[in-house]
Design a protein around this motif. Structure first.
Motif, short mmCIF file in Angstrom:
data_model
loop_
_atom_site.label_atom_id
_atom_site.label_comp_id
_atom_site.label_asym_id
_atom_site.label_seq_id
_atom_site.Cartn_x
_atom_site.Cartn_y
_atom_site.Cartn_z
N GLU A 171 11.36 26.32 -13.90
CA GLU A 171 12.05 25.13 -13.43
C GLU A 171 12.63 25.28 -12.04
O GLU A 171 12.57 24.36 -11.22
N GLU A 172 13.21 26.44 -11.75
CA GLU A 172 13.83 26.64 -10.44
C GLU A 172 12.80 26.56 -9.32
O GLU A 172 13.01 25.87 -8.32
N ALA A 173 11.67 27.25 -9.51
CA ALA A 173 10.61 27.20 -8.50
C ALA A 173 10.04 25.78 -8.38
O ALA A 173 9.76 25.30 -7.27
N PHE A 174 9.89 25.11 -9.53
CA PHE A 174 9.36 23.74 -9.54
C PHE A 174 10.28 22.81 -8.73
O PHE A 174 9.81 22.02 -7.92
N ASN A 175 11.58 22.95 -8.92
CA ASN A 175 12.53 22.10 -8.21
C ASN A 175 12.54 22.39 -6.71
O ASN A 175 12.73 21.48 -5.90
N VAL A 176 12.34 23.65 -6.34
CA VAL A 176 12.27 24.00 -4.92
C VAL A 176 11.08 23.30 -4.26
O VAL A 176 11.19 22.75 -3.16
N VAL A 177 9.92 23.30 -4.95
CA VAL A 177 8.73 22.66 -4.39
C VAL A 177 8.92 21.15 -4.32
O VAL A 177 8.54 20.50 -3.33
N LEU A 178 9.52 20.56 -5.36
CA LEU A 178 9.79 19.12 -5.34
C LEU A 178 10.69 18.75 -4.17
O LEU A 178 10.48 17.74 -3.49
N HIS A 179 11.71 19.58 -3.93
CA HIS A 179 12.60 19.32 -2.80
C HIS A 179 11.83 19.39 -1.48
O HIS A 179 12.04 18.57 -0.57
N ALA A 180 10.92 20.37 -1.39
CA ALA A 180 10.10 20.49 -0.17
C ALA A 180 9.24 19.25 0.03
O ALA A 180 9.10 18.75 1.16
N LEU A 181 8.67 18.73 -1.06
CA LEU A 181 7.86 17.52 -0.96
C LEU A 181 8.70 16.35 -0.47
O LEU A 181 8.26 15.55 0.37
N GLY A 182 9.91 16.22 -0.99
CA GLY A 182 10.80 15.14 -0.55
C GLY A 182 11.14 15.25 0.93
O GLY A 182 11.19 14.24 1.63
N ILE B 83 0.86 -1.18 0.00
CA ILE B 83 0.00 0.00 0.00
C ILE B 83 0.90 1.23 0.00
O ILE B 83 1.67 1.45 0.94
N SER B 84 0.83 2.04 -1.06
CA SER B 84 1.65 3.24 -1.14
C SER B 84 1.08 4.31 -0.22
O SER B 84 -0.08 4.69 -0.35
N ILE B 85 1.89 4.80 0.70
CA ILE B 85 1.45 5.77 1.69
C ILE B 85 1.64 7.20 1.20
O ILE B 85 0.72 8.02 1.24
N ILE B 86 2.83 7.52 0.72
CA ILE B 86 3.14 8.89 0.32
C ILE B 86 4.37 8.89 -0.59
O ILE B 86 5.23 8.01 -0.49
N GLY B 87 4.43 9.86 -1.50
CA GLY B 87 5.60 10.03 -2.36
C GLY B 87 5.45 9.45 -3.76
O GLY B 87 6.38 9.53 -4.56
N GLN B 88 4.28 8.88 -4.10
CA GLN B 88 4.12 8.26 -5.41
C GLN B 88 4.38 9.23 -6.56
O GLN B 88 4.95 8.88 -7.58
N SER B 89 3.92 10.47 -6.40
CA SER B 89 4.00 11.44 -7.49
C SER B 89 5.40 12.01 -7.70
O SER B 89 5.68 12.60 -8.74
N ILE B 90 6.29 11.85 -6.72
CA ILE B 90 7.63 12.42 -6.86
C ILE B 90 8.71 11.36 -6.96
O ILE B 90 9.89 11.69 -7.09
#
Length: 277
Positions: A174-185, A11-18
């Motif tokens: 791209e820079e803002a996108f990568n910042v948000v991805l890092h925050a999600l991680g 069962i995937s809990i979190i992080g599937q989208s990243i």
């Protein structure tokens, strides 16, 4: 060919989208959650006996991928399920198992991910998770890390199909996108820590942050965020925007609180599913 089998479904809990961006995801793998089945010589039929709310969609997706293979191999496949399980995790686990059994040469993670319209990293995480047990973390290139032997809270789903969740690329940002991805991680790591420590309040707060960021990066309407905020405010319940379909994953320390939240999402037109009670 005659064979009985059991397909374990993580069962995937979190992080599937990243996961596809080389960020971690968490899965819970129970020893006895999955599907039993059999493969026998026959005419190429597929039969599924499962009373879950998503049984119709499971059969449709399995048939679309397996029908040609079963007919050419002249075998019948019977799948039986008794547990409520997430659709995408179930599809990945069952399809990978059957393709490897029926026609090993045709099995490919990339082909499977294309058929299911999900990332290869997502598929690999589930396949590796099937060989483990308990709460595990997965990261592309690093494999699995076992975190604890159980999951301390109750789980449920409130989803609408076939609407899909997708993280959108951001051309020119791209820079803002990568910042948000890092925050999600980083939030995934916080969630892992909260589960290990059984800190439900930290877990709840982290899921709120994660969900808000996911909605901002996806094509989901802001009405989903409004519903999420309402569900997250329900006493004793933690809520996360589901990353496989349009909907929510619900968690609670108390079964009664979870049942009440599932009744709410059911009244709103979502399919309410108890995963771990």
């Amino acid at each position: 060919m005659s064979k009985d089998l059991f397909v374990r479904v993580p069962i995937s809990i979190i992080g599937q989208s990243i996961a596809q961006y080389n960020y971690p995801m968490l899965l819970y793998v129970a020893r006895d959650k999955g599907f039993s089945g059999s493969i026998r010589p026959g005419t190429g039929s597929l039969k599924i006996e499962w009373l879950g709310p998503l049984a119709k969609h499971l059969k449709k997706r399995l048939s679309s991928v397996l029908s040609t293979c079963l007919i050419s191999s002249k075998i019948d496949v019977f799948i039986r399920g008794s547990e409520n399980l997430p659709l995408m995790d179930s599809l990945i686990a069952i399809l990978s198992t059957l393709l490897r059994e029926v026609d090993p040469k045709s099995f490919s993670i990339h082909r499977l991910s294309r058929r299911l319209a999900t990332s290869s990293a997502r598929v690999r995480a589930v396949l590796e998770g099937m060989r483990s047990e308990g709460l595990v973390a997965y990261r592309e290139g690093e494999g699995l890390a076992e975190l604890r032997r159980d999951f301390p809270w109750k789980m449920g789903l409130g989803i609408k199909v076939p609407f899909r969740f997708r993280v959108l690329g951001a051309e020119g940002l791209e820079e803002a996108f990568n910042v948000v991805l890092h925050a999600l991680g980083r939030v995934v790591i916080t969630v892992a820590r909260s589960i290990i420590d059984e800190d439900f309040e930290l877990f709840r707060k982290a899921l709120v942050t994660y969900s808000r960021l996911c909605v901002a990066l996806s094509e989901l309407p802001f009405s989903i965020l409004k519903v999420h905020e309402m569900l997250s405010s329900t006493k004793g319940v933690a809520c996360k925007v589901d990353e496989d379909f349009r909907g929510f994953v619900l968690f609670s320390e108390d079964r009664n609180a979870l049942d009440e939240c599932l009744r709410i999402v059911d009244s709103m037109g979502f399919q309410a599913i108890l995963l771990e009670g």
